[in-house]
Design a protein around this motif. Sequence first.
Motif, PDB file in Angstrom:
ATOM      1  N   MET A  70       0.807  -1.212   0.000  1.00  0.00           N
ATOM      2  CA  MET A  70       0.000   0.000   0.000  1.00  0.00           C
ATOM      3  C   MET A  70       0.846   1.270   0.000  1.00  0.00           C
ATOM      4  SD  MET A  70      -3.104  -0.875  -0.286  1.00  0.00           S
ATOM      5  CE  MET A  70      -2.364  -2.036  -1.421  1.00  0.00           C
ATOM      6  N   ALA A  71       2.146   1.147   0.277  1.00  0.00           N
ATOM      7  CA  ALA A  71       3.004   2.326   0.307  1.00  0.00           C
ATOM      8  C   ALA A  71       3.311   2.859  -1.089  1.00  0.00           C
ATOM      9  CB  ALA A  71       4.317   2.005   1.029  1.00  0.00           C
ATOM     10  N   ALA A  72       2.817   2.164  -2.134  1.00  0.00           N
ATOM     11  CA  ALA A  72       3.034   2.644  -3.497  1.00  0.00           C
ATOM     12  C   ALA A  72       2.389   4.002  -3.720  1.00  0.00           C
ATOM     13  CB  ALA A  72       2.479   1.633  -4.504  1.00  0.00           C
ATOM     14  N   VAL A  73       1.369   4.304  -2.952  1.00  0.00           N
ATOM     15  CA  VAL A  73       0.721   5.604  -3.017  1.00  0.00           C
ATOM     16  C   VAL A  73       0.749   6.203  -1.620  1.00  0.00           C
ATOM     17  CG1 VAL A  73      -1.424   6.836  -3.484  1.00  0.00           C
ATOM     18  CG2 VAL A  73      -0.774   4.894  -4.915  1.00  0.00           C
ATOM     19  N   SER A  74       1.400   7.339  -1.470  1.00  0.00           N
ATOM     20  CA  SER A  74       1.502   7.963  -0.148  1.00  0.00           C
ATOM     21  C   SER A  74       0.350   8.924   0.074  1.00  0.00           C
ATOM     22  CB  SER A  74       2.838   8.707  -0.034  1.00  0.00           C
ATOM     23  OG  SER A  74       2.898   9.732  -0.997  1.00  0.00           O
ATOM     24  N   GLY A  75       0.118   9.262   1.323  1.00  0.00           N
ATOM     25  CA  GLY A  75      -0.881  10.264   1.652  1.00  0.00           C
ATOM     26  C   GLY A  75      -2.292   9.821   1.383  1.00  0.00           C
ATOM     27  N   TYR A  76      -2.645   8.618   1.831  1.00  0.00           N
ATOM     28  CA  TYR A  76      -4.011   8.160   1.629  1.00  0.00           C
ATOM     29  C   TYR A  76      -4.670   7.845   2.960  1.00  0.00           C
ATOM     30  CZ  TYR A  76      -2.163   3.399   2.267  1.00  0.00           C
ATOM     31  OH  TYR A  76      -1.556   2.284   2.761  1.00  0.00           O
ATOM     32  N   PHE A  77      -5.964   7.622   2.922  1.00  0.00           N
ATOM     33  CA  PHE A  77      -6.696   7.229   4.119  1.00  0.00           C
ATOM     34  C   PHE A  77      -7.704   6.155   3.731  1.00  0.00           C
ATOM     35  CE2 PHE A  77      -8.549  11.045   2.253  1.00  0.00           C
ATOM     36  CZ  PHE A  77      -9.869  10.676   2.050  1.00  0.00           C
ATOM     37  N   ALA A  83     -19.520  -3.415   5.172  1.00  0.00           N
ATOM     38  CA  ALA A  83     -18.471  -4.434   5.115  1.00  0.00           C
ATOM     39  C   ALA A  83     -17.462  -4.154   4.011  1.00  0.00           C
ATOM     40  CB  ALA A  83     -19.100  -5.814   4.912  1.00  0.00           C
ATOM     41  N   ASP A  84     -17.454  -2.932   3.486  1.00  0.00           N
ATOM     42  CA  ASP A  84     -16.530  -2.544   2.425  1.00  0.00           C
ATOM     43  C   ASP A  84     -15.534  -1.516   2.948  1.00  0.00           C
ATOM     44  OD1 ASP A  84     -17.980  -4.146   0.677  1.00  0.00           O
ATOM     45  OD2 ASP A  84     -19.212  -2.475  -0.041  1.00  0.00           O
ATOM     46  N   VAL A  85     -14.288  -1.610   2.459  1.00  0.00           N
ATOM     47  CA  VAL A  85     -13.249  -0.654   2.840  1.00  0.00           C
ATOM     48  C   VAL A  85     -12.550  -0.174   1.569  1.00  0.00           C
ATOM     49  CG1 VAL A  85     -11.121  -0.246   4.125  1.00  0.00           C
ATOM     50  CG2 VAL A  85     -12.883  -1.755   5.078  1.00  0.00           C
ATOM     51  N   PHE A  86     -12.398   1.142   1.468  1.00  0.00           N
ATOM     52  CA  PHE A  86     -11.723   1.756   0.330  1.00  0.00           C
ATOM     53  C   PHE A  86     -10.520   2.544   0.830  1.00  0.00           C
ATOM     54  CE2 PHE A  86     -16.112   1.221  -0.801  1.00  0.00           C
ATOM     55  CZ  PHE A  86     -16.100   0.835  -2.132  1.00  0.00           C
ATOM     56  N   LEU A  87      -9.445   2.546   0.047  1.00  0.00           N
ATOM     57  CA  LEU A  87      -8.326   3.451   0.269  1.00  0.00           C
ATOM     58  C   LEU A  87      -8.435   4.569  -0.749  1.00  0.00           C
ATOM     59  CD1 LEU A  87      -5.321   1.007   0.807  1.00  0.00           C
ATOM     60  CD2 LEU A  87      -6.953   1.894   2.487  1.00  0.00           C
ATOM     61  N   VAL A  88      -8.283   5.801  -0.290  1.00  0.00           N
ATOM     62  CA  VAL A  88      -8.463   6.972  -1.139  1.00  0.00           C
ATOM     63  C   VAL A  88      -7.227   7.859  -1.013  1.00  0.00           C
ATOM     64  CG1 VAL A  88      -9.952   8.929  -1.685  1.00  0.00           C
ATOM     65  CG2 VAL A  88     -10.953   6.849  -0.720  1.00  0.00           C
ATOM     66  N   ALA A  89      -6.665   8.229  -2.163  1.00  0.00           N
ATOM     67  CA  ALA A  89      -5.448   9.057  -2.184  1.00  0.00           C
ATOM     68  C   ALA A  89      -5.669  10.280  -3.060  1.00  0.00           C
ATOM     69  CB  ALA A  89      -4.260   8.246  -2.692  1.00  0.00           C
ATOM     70  N   PRO A  90      -6.239  11.354  -2.498  1.00  0.00           N
ATOM     71  CA  PRO A  90      -6.434  12.590  -3.277  1.00  0.00           C
ATOM     72  C   PRO A  90      -5.097  13.277  -3.550  1.00  0.00           C
ATOM     73  CG  PRO A  90      -7.755  12.533  -1.250  1.00  0.00           C
ATOM     74  CD  PRO A  90      -6.726  11.473  -1.135  1.00  0.00           C
ATOM     75  N   ALA A  91      -5.117  14.202  -4.502  1.00  0.00           N
ATOM     76  CA  ALA A  91      -3.893  14.931  -4.839  1.00  0.00           C
ATOM     77  C   ALA A  91      -3.339  15.664  -3.622  1.00  0.00           C
ATOM     78  CB  ALA A  91      -4.166  15.908  -5.982  1.00  0.00           C
ATOM     79  N   ASP A  92      -4.198  16.318  -2.862  1.00  0.00           N
ATOM     80  CA  ASP A  92      -3.794  16.987  -1.626  1.00  0.00           C
ATOM     81  C   ASP A  92      -4.531  16.293  -0.483  1.00  0.00           C
ATOM     82  OD1 ASP A  92      -3.259  18.584   0.544  1.00  0.00           O
ATOM     83  OD2 ASP A  92      -3.500  20.463  -0.529  1.00  0.00           O
TER      84      ASP A  92
END
Length: 287
Positions: A70-77, A83-92
Amino acid sequence: MSDERALADTQGRFVQVVNEGRKVNDLEWLSGRIVLSNRRLVLASNEGKRQIALGKVSTVKNRKNAEGAMAAVSGYFSVQTGADVFLVAPADADAFEEHLYTALLDGEVVLVKHPAVEGGVVRETDWEKGRVDIESDTVGLGVASGQFVEVELVDVGGVTVREGTVRGDERRVLEVEHTDEEGTSVQTYVSGTTRHVSILESLVRQGELQNATDADLDQTEMEVLMALYSGVSPFEIPEFVGIDVEEVEAVFDRLVEEGILREKRVRRDVRLKARGRNIASDVISDQ
């Protein structure tokens, strides 16, 4: 949805990591548009659009320091809904995350007990209704009695979540250690729905994580810190610890650089920051 309004609209990447309670294998980040309104979070890519109702979001977790794939994209939450989980990495990510917490929490009604603990002493304070006010790096709680409690994230020293009795019912209770306007260590308790407590916990823990207690202090520095924690005035430190003024000044400079003290004004009034309170509290606990 005539009262729906846009809060943020940016490009970024996202991926679903849990689908109906099961981990997704062969994860692949999708690039696209990330839109946040006061009602929903929209993730749109060439492969389609996913809409997440904010009222169904149960947890938000900051993953900036993640390791591994998951470290391939930094600055995400991460955002969990059902029962679903999403990782989201906006520009800022920082700005977007602030908008997200505001959309999830601002104006929500919770129960507040403040101060529940003041200067290490438990207070017989009643639970009151309060309204959450999210500002940049600050959680505000407007209490029904007219009191307004401000918790600066950088001032959060410790966070605990437990089950407790609140107005006769068993509820989740969030305990947050911070300081009041006079610099006294206090604990504010917040309760409400499981969702409210979970999302507030993830927000205030951002401050707690910044204030870890891993500082390499020598004996003199620790004596100065413990004296301040015990309530000794900064101006009385030389006599109390038994060192000259110049050495105390140098210790203050070092502790300010370490993020353990903050200067209130020049020559040399200082106040313990959350990290300093944590270090002192750990020392006392070990004795």
